[in-house]
Design an enzyme around this catalytic site. Structure first.
Site, PDB file in Angstrom:
ATOM      1  N   ASP A 195      -4.239 -30.361  -2.446  1.00  0.00           N
ATOM      2  CA  ASP A 195      -4.092 -29.156  -1.621  1.00  0.00           C
ATOM      3  C   ASP A 195      -2.942 -28.282  -2.137  1.00  0.00           C
ATOM      4  O   ASP A 195      -1.983 -27.983  -1.408  1.00  0.00           O
ATOM      5  CB  ASP A 195      -3.854 -29.512  -0.159  1.00  0.00           C
ATOM      6  CG  ASP A 195      -5.071 -30.126   0.501  1.00  0.00           C
ATOM      7  OD1 ASP A 195      -6.192 -29.857   0.042  1.00  0.00           O
ATOM      8  OD2 ASP A 195      -4.900 -30.884   1.478  1.00  0.00           O
ATOM      9  N   GLU A 229     -13.442 -27.297   5.883  1.00  0.00           N
ATOM     10  CA  GLU A 229     -12.010 -27.219   6.133  1.00  0.00           C
ATOM     11  C   GLU A 229     -11.341 -26.486   4.973  1.00  0.00           C
ATOM     12  O   GLU A 229     -12.005 -25.935   4.100  1.00  0.00           O
ATOM     13  CB  GLU A 229     -11.420 -28.631   6.282  1.00  0.00           C
ATOM     14  CG  GLU A 229     -11.631 -29.519   5.067  1.00  0.00           C
ATOM     15  CD  GLU A 229     -11.209 -30.960   5.304  1.00  0.00           C
ATOM     16  OE1 GLU A 229     -10.914 -31.318   6.457  1.00  0.00           O
ATOM     17  OE2 GLU A 229     -11.189 -31.730   4.315  1.00  0.00           O
TER      18      GLU A 229
END
Length: 392
Positions: A59, A237
């Site tokens: 991420d 997401e």
């Protein structure tokens, strides 16, 4: 000159070799390669390989400031790295938090999925606190005025779901407060926070002018950006929103992100791992549709980047660096290199230049010469050893 097919294979081997050199990892075993290539790993060469970021990162979030790149990633107190080039070398220069987060939820020492923005002379880092599979989550924010080691101030939670202050207000009663991203309306200057995953997928809420809290916390003007109404499990997401030439683009990751091989079956069916989708709208608040005109809240989404070449697996956790009149937009993300491993901590930084066809973003191909500096004899030697190892 190498043929196109051989050049592609050399790129695959070069990417694996450069990554392996960078971290000292060993290639996967012969058996696992054969099994994986035939069962779950997408071997298409229609998508380009990544430019190598040469950094282990899950991420990732990248900010370009004062002719340098600053990368934030999930980890102990949110590590910060600095480089002159997206392909590194990256040097760690500190962390966002000096101590554990002041928010009493999740793993307070290792926030994940940070998003940092610079506005009005201040850097704002939105970070996630949660545990895997839980909706008891929070998005916090910390600020600083410089990225030179100046301490950050932790302001605590912007939103909470599951438990805690404000979690009893819709849509926080149904959504999951993770994976924040940020967008400003080009016309009004109003700023918004995008967030969410699984339970009710991705939402957008207006931020207060201080960017430290939401506007009208008891009656937030929330809109839903994506949803999978026909799926029991809704794996969307990691949203990001970018702006280009009159359109706002909602990007998101769809599929299984993590914990590959940790349960029976090992891996999801091919194509059910993380991959990057997008939709667009003329309005920052939507509605957003994909290239076929399907709404993102009806399960739509145009695939932009996914597993490829039998080497790149489960790309996601993305961001977009905005270009200008002389530089293109850049899509960056993490991915797993199948020659190295599939643990969350094995994720690598990758990036590609974007081009737009009829207003739709596409990742572009890259040439071997623009990425690698290894001599040609080493490519060819690696190529021979690769085939002998796998198919003998």
């Amino acid at each position: 000159m190498l043929s196109n097919k051989l050049r592609t294979l050399v790129l695959v081997l070069g990417a694996a070799l450069v990554d392996i050199k960078g971290v000292g990892a060993a290639p996967a075993s012969q058996g696992s390669w054969k099994s994986a290539l035939s069962q779950v790993f997408e071997t298409t060469d229609r998508l380009p390989l990544p430019n190598l970021g040469n950094l282990v990162a899950h991420d990732p979030n990248i900010v370009q400031h004062d002719d340098h790149y600053y990368l934030f990633k999930g980890g102990h107190h949110v590590p910060i790295f600095k480089a002159d080039n997206l392909s590194g070398p990256w040097a760690q220069i500190g962390t966002v938090l000096d101590d554990n987060s002041i928010i009493d939820v999740g793993n307070r020492s290792r926030p994940w999925a940070p998003t940092t923005i610079f506005k009005n002379g201040t850097f704002y880092c939105y970070y996630t606190l949660s545990t895997h599979g839980s909706r008891n989550s929070a998005i916090g924010v910390a600020t600083t005025t410089k990225l030179d080691g100046t301490p950050w101030k932790d302001h605590g939670a912007v939103i909470r779901t599951g438990e805690g202050k404000g979690s009893d207000v819709f849509p926080f009663t149904q959504t999951n407060a993770i994976d924040a991203s940020f967008i400003t309306d080009q016309e009004t200057g109003k700023s918004y926070l995008n967030y969410g995953s699984f339970w009710h997928n991705i939402w957008q809420i207006p931020l207060a002018d201080d960017l430290l809290s939401i506007e009208e916390p008891q009656h937030p003007d929330a809109v839903q950006l994506t949803f999978m109404p026909d799926q029991k499990v809704k794996p969307e997401e990691g949203s990001w929103m970018s702006y280009h030439d009159g359109y706002y683009y909602t990007w998101f990751s769809r599929g299984q992100c993590c914990k590959f091989g940790e349960k029976e079956g090992g891996f999801p069916s091919r194509g059910q791992e993380y991959n990057i989708h997008v939709g667009r709208s003329r309005n920052v608040r939507g509605p957003f549709v994909d290239k076929d005109g399907d709404s993102l809240v009806d399960g739509g989404g145009t695939a932009v980047y996914a597993s490829n070449h039998g080497l790149v697996y489960a790309p996601g956790g993305l961001g977009v660096l905005a270009g200008n009149d002389s530089t293109p937009d850049i899509l960056y993300y993490h991915y797993l290199n199948t020659s190295i491993g599939f643990k969350d901590g094995d994720a690598r930084l990758g990036w590609n230049v974007l081009k737009y066809e009829d207003g739709w973003p596409e990742v572009t191909s890259v040439s071997a010469g623009s990425i690698f500096s290894l001599p040609s004899w080493l490519y060819l030697t690696t190529l021979m050893g690769f085939w002998l190892c796998i198919w003998s």
